[in-house]
Design a protein around this motif. Sequence first.
Motif, PDB file in Angstrom:
ATOM      1  N   LEU A  52      12.827   0.822   2.637  1.00 55.63           N
ATOM      2  CA  LEU A  52      11.555   1.146   1.994  1.00 55.63           C
ATOM      3  C   LEU A  52      11.705   2.306   1.016  1.00 55.63           C
ATOM      4  CD1 LEU A  52       8.686   0.197   1.878  1.00 55.63           C
ATOM      5  CD2 LEU A  52       8.148   1.599   3.875  1.00 55.63           C
ATOM      6  N   MET A  53      12.602   3.248   1.320  1.00 58.76           N
ATOM      7  CA  MET A  53      12.858   4.343   0.384  1.00 58.76           C
ATOM      8  C   MET A  53      13.356   3.824  -0.957  1.00 58.76           C
ATOM      9  SD  MET A  53      14.685   7.161   2.848  1.00 58.76           S
ATOM     10  CE  MET A  53      15.397   8.045   1.449  1.00 58.76           C
ATOM     11  N   GLY A  54      14.200   2.799  -0.930  1.00 53.46           N
ATOM     12  CA  GLY A  54      14.696   2.245  -2.172  1.00 53.46           C
ATOM     13  C   GLY A  54      13.570   1.689  -3.023  1.00 53.46           C
ATOM     14  N   ALA A  55      12.618   1.016  -2.370  1.00 48.47           N
ATOM     15  CA  ALA A  55      11.481   0.463  -3.100  1.00 48.47           C
ATOM     16  C   ALA A  55      10.582   1.570  -3.629  1.00 48.47           C
ATOM     17  CB  ALA A  55      10.686  -0.474  -2.190  1.00 48.47           C
ATOM     18  N   VAL A  56      10.360   2.611  -2.827  1.00 47.96           N
ATOM     19  CA  VAL A  56       9.514   3.732  -3.250  1.00 47.96           C
ATOM     20  C   VAL A  56      10.164   4.479  -4.408  1.00 47.96           C
ATOM     21  CG1 VAL A  56       8.638   5.997  -2.554  1.00 47.96           C
ATOM     22  CG2 VAL A  56       8.308   4.019  -1.052  1.00 47.96           C
ATOM     23  N   ALA A  57      11.460   4.746  -4.302  1.00 48.94           N
ATOM     24  CA  ALA A  57      12.144   5.469  -5.372  1.00 48.94           C
ATOM     25  C   ALA A  57      12.122   4.675  -6.673  1.00 48.94           C
ATOM     26  CB  ALA A  57      13.583   5.784  -4.961  1.00 48.94           C
ATOM     27  N   ALA A  58      12.226   3.344  -6.564  1.00 49.22           N
ATOM     28  CA  ALA A  58      12.192   2.512  -7.769  1.00 49.22           C
ATOM     29  C   ALA A  58      10.797   2.455  -8.381  1.00 49.22           C
ATOM     30  CB  ALA A  58      12.668   1.105  -7.434  1.00 49.22           C
ATOM     31  N   ALA A  59       9.771   2.635  -7.534  1.00 52.06           N
ATOM     32  CA  ALA A  59       8.385   2.564  -8.010  1.00 52.06           C
ATOM     33  C   ALA A  59       7.888   3.895  -8.551  1.00 52.06           C
ATOM     34  CB  ALA A  59       7.467   2.100  -6.882  1.00 52.06           C
ATOM     35  N   THR A  60       8.683   4.958  -8.392  1.00 54.23           N
ATOM     36  CA  THR A  60       8.318   6.288  -8.862  1.00 54.23           C
ATOM     37  C   THR A  60       9.431   6.823  -9.753  1.00 54.23           C
ATOM     38  OG1 THR A  60       9.264   7.247  -6.834  1.00 54.23           O
ATOM     39  CG2 THR A  60       6.883   6.774  -6.828  1.00 54.23           C
ATOM     40  N   ALA A  61       9.235   8.044 -10.267  1.00 51.83           N
ATOM     41  CA  ALA A  61      10.222   8.570 -11.218  1.00 51.83           C
ATOM     42  C   ALA A  61      10.747   9.958 -10.869  1.00 51.83           C
ATOM     43  CB  ALA A  61       9.616   8.601 -12.623  1.00 51.83           C
ATOM     44  N   THR A  62       9.927  10.801 -10.262  1.00 56.07           N
ATOM     45  CA  THR A  62      10.321  12.198 -10.081  1.00 56.07           C
ATOM     46  C   THR A  62      10.191  12.700  -8.651  1.00 56.07           C
ATOM     47  OG1 THR A  62       8.072  12.924 -10.666  1.00 56.07           O
ATOM     48  CG2 THR A  62       9.703  12.805 -12.454  1.00 56.07           C
TER      49      THR A  62
ATOM     50  N   ASP B 105       0.831  -1.208   0.000  1.00 55.46           N
ATOM     51  CA  ASP B 105       0.000   0.000   0.000  1.00 55.46           C
ATOM     52  C   ASP B 105       0.866   1.258   0.000  1.00 55.46           C
ATOM     53  OD1 ASP B 105      -2.315  -1.493  -0.012  1.00 55.46           O
ATOM     54  OD2 ASP B 105      -2.724  -1.261   2.132  1.00 55.46           O
ATOM     55  N   THR B 106       1.997   1.204   0.702  1.00 56.38           N
ATOM     56  CA  THR B 106       2.909   2.356   0.698  1.00 56.38           C
ATOM     57  C   THR B 106       3.410   2.651  -0.711  1.00 56.38           C
ATOM     58  OG1 THR B 106       3.646   2.219   3.006  1.00 56.38           O
ATOM     59  CG2 THR B 106       5.234   3.077   1.417  1.00 56.38           C
ATOM     60  N   LEU B 107       3.779   1.632  -1.453  1.00 56.56           N
ATOM     61  CA  LEU B 107       4.233   1.846  -2.822  1.00 56.56           C
ATOM     62  C   LEU B 107       3.117   2.441  -3.679  1.00 56.56           C
ATOM     63  CD1 LEU B 107       6.334  -1.378  -3.529  1.00 56.56           C
ATOM     64  CD2 LEU B 107       7.069   0.809  -2.564  1.00 56.56           C
ATOM     65  N   ASP B 108       1.911   1.941  -3.497  1.00 56.97           N
ATOM     66  CA  ASP B 108       0.774   2.472  -4.257  1.00 56.97           C
ATOM     67  C   ASP B 108       0.489   3.918  -3.874  1.00 56.97           C
ATOM     68  OD1 ASP B 108      -1.560   1.973  -6.085  1.00 56.97           O
ATOM     69  OD2 ASP B 108      -2.673   2.451  -4.250  1.00 56.97           O
ATOM     70  N   LEU B 109       0.592   4.219  -2.571  1.00 53.15           N
ATOM     71  CA  LEU B 109       0.358   5.591  -2.112  1.00 53.15           C
ATOM     72  C   LEU B 109       1.411   6.539  -2.687  1.00 53.15           C
ATOM     73  CD1 LEU B 109      -1.650   7.020  -0.085  1.00 53.15           C
ATOM     74  CD2 LEU B 109       0.244   6.959   1.553  1.00 53.15           C
ATOM     75  N   ALA B 110       2.654   6.068  -2.780  1.00 54.74           N
ATOM     76  CA  ALA B 110       3.723   6.900  -3.345  1.00 54.74           C
ATOM     77  C   ALA B 110       3.471   7.198  -4.811  1.00 54.74           C
ATOM     78  CB  ALA B 110       5.069   6.209  -3.157  1.00 54.74           C
ATOM     79  N   ARG B 111       3.056   6.193  -5.571  1.00 54.30           N
ATOM     80  CA  ARG B 111       2.755   6.427  -6.987  1.00 54.30           C
ATOM     81  C   ARG B 111       1.604   7.420  -7.135  1.00 54.30           C
ATOM     82  NH1 ARG B 111       4.298   0.673  -7.455  1.00 54.30           N
ATOM     83  NH2 ARG B 111       2.191   0.108  -6.755  1.00 54.30           N
TER      84      ARG B 111
ATOM     85  N   GLU C 204       2.872  10.968  -6.400  1.00 56.85           N
ATOM     86  CA  GLU C 204       3.619  11.520  -7.538  1.00 56.85           C
ATOM     87  C   GLU C 204       2.675  12.006  -8.630  1.00 56.85           C
ATOM     88  OE1 GLU C 204       7.673  10.166  -9.267  1.00 56.85           O
ATOM     89  OE2 GLU C 204       6.148   8.947 -10.271  1.00 56.85           O
ATOM     90  N   ARG C 205       1.664  11.196  -8.952  1.00 54.85           N
ATOM     91  CA  ARG C 205       0.695  11.610  -9.977  1.00 54.85           C
ATOM     92  C   ARG C 205      -0.044  12.876  -9.561  1.00 54.85           C
ATOM     93  NH1 ARG C 205      -0.549   6.015  -9.914  1.00 54.85           N
ATOM     94  NH2 ARG C 205      -2.422   6.470  -8.679  1.00 54.85           N
ATOM     95  N   ALA C 206      -0.315  13.012  -8.266  1.00 58.92           N
ATOM     96  CA  ALA C 206      -1.093  14.148  -7.774  1.00 58.92           C
ATOM     97  C   ALA C 206      -0.256  15.413  -7.624  1.00 58.92           C
ATOM     98  CB  ALA C 206      -1.745  13.793  -6.433  1.00 58.92           C
ATOM     99  N   GLY C 207       1.065  15.317  -7.736  1.00 59.48           N
ATOM    100  CA  GLY C 207       1.908  16.502  -7.699  1.00 59.48           C
ATOM    101  C   GLY C 207       2.532  16.821  -6.360  1.00 59.48           C
ATOM    102  N   TYR C 208       2.529  15.886  -5.421  1.00 63.88           N
ATOM    103  CA  TYR C 208       3.196  16.130  -4.132  1.00 63.88           C
ATOM    104  C   TYR C 208       4.706  16.224  -4.350  1.00 63.88           C
ATOM    105  CZ  TYR C 208      -1.143  15.336  -1.599  1.00 63.88           C
ATOM    106  OH  TYR C 208      -2.420  15.451  -1.116  1.00 63.88           O
ATOM    107  N   ALA C 209       5.362  17.031  -3.512  1.00 66.43           N
ATOM    108  CA  ALA C 209       6.784  17.315  -3.717  1.00 66.43           C
ATOM    109  C   ALA C 209       7.692  16.213  -3.188  1.00 66.43           C
ATOM    110  CB  ALA C 209       7.145  18.638  -3.048  1.00 66.43           C
TER     111      ALA C 209
END
Length: 365
Positions: A60-70, A25-31, A34-39
């Motif tokens: 967990l940061m490594g997984a989140v960063a890999a699941a997102t782009a910006t 769920d954390t990975l999904d929340l991060a994606r 990102e789509r919503a424009g959070y910094a």
Amino acid sequence: MPVPLSVLDLSPVPAGSTVTDALRDTLDLARSAERAGYARFWLAEHHLNPGVAGASPAVLMGAVAAATATIRVGSGAVQTGYRTPLSVVEDFGTLDGLHPGRIDLGLGRSGGSRLPSREPDGRGDRVVDGVLIPAPVSLAAIASSPRFRAQAAALRQPGAQVPPYEEFLDAVDGLITGTWTPGGVEVRAVPGEGAALQTWVLGSSGGESAVLAGRRGLPFAANYHVSPATVLDAVAAYREAFRPSDRLGRPHVMVSADVVVGTDDAHAARIAEGFGPWVHSIRTGAGAIPYPRPEDADALPADPALVTDRVATRFVGGPATVADGLDRLRAVTGADELLLTTITHRHADRVASQELLADEWARRG
């Protein structure tokens, strides 16, 4: 122009769910963020809590960063009392090597042998320009709990001594810049030296963390969601101590807040149920319980003396209601950014909450 919004996630485990579900769920929340424009998307560090899966921010940061782009990804915060400066810099240097220019290193003077010290100081509730600053709540139950002491024993090597916080910050900074020479010996962090990390200090009061962040010219994150009674003290101490650095020419403050946004105020109130018992479980020293279902909340303990300050300072409502409250918090604290944490039983409600707020915040801009 509204200030930037960011997300702080604890990877909460809802009642009836699993740790695996919470981490996914954390990975999904991060994606979604990102789509919503959070910094930024920051990960908290908590230990021995059945209802919180966020125990290892760097992993967990490594997984989140890999699941997102910006979106920037960070820790909120590394508990320095349980770590060494070199282990922190190597971990975050590795993250920066894999995801250059996106990593925030948030440091907290927590863990180790230091017990929670926030106690009532005689001040009652007050409202400052529409923002509730509640009376401080005693943390004696946490400080005396067997779980807290077991946590310290489990996370520290036997006989290990926690260095003064300023020394820890000196070492972290020196390892990143390649200038740390303990005992005259050159120590090089590989990875870590030269990493493009953005270092933050997090604090809950006007104490050492706020003052050191100011003196060192670092950005500072103040906790309204954890310690609403002392957020103004923390911000004031940081600004008073601030000295310009090569990183910052003026003070830069991010203020955290608990939020739940629904389609309207009534819907938000329904999905926000369960927060009181969840806070109660933490402040009795037992550890966070799995986040309750709304329909089960009334049957669970929630001592007003332990939870009212947190419940009353949570921003709950439709998009306009919550945005209005956050704008008042921004004005009262002078925040340059806001860091938001949302906990509900249903993951879909958390995703919808941050998307509804982002849409409203962007509309106002």
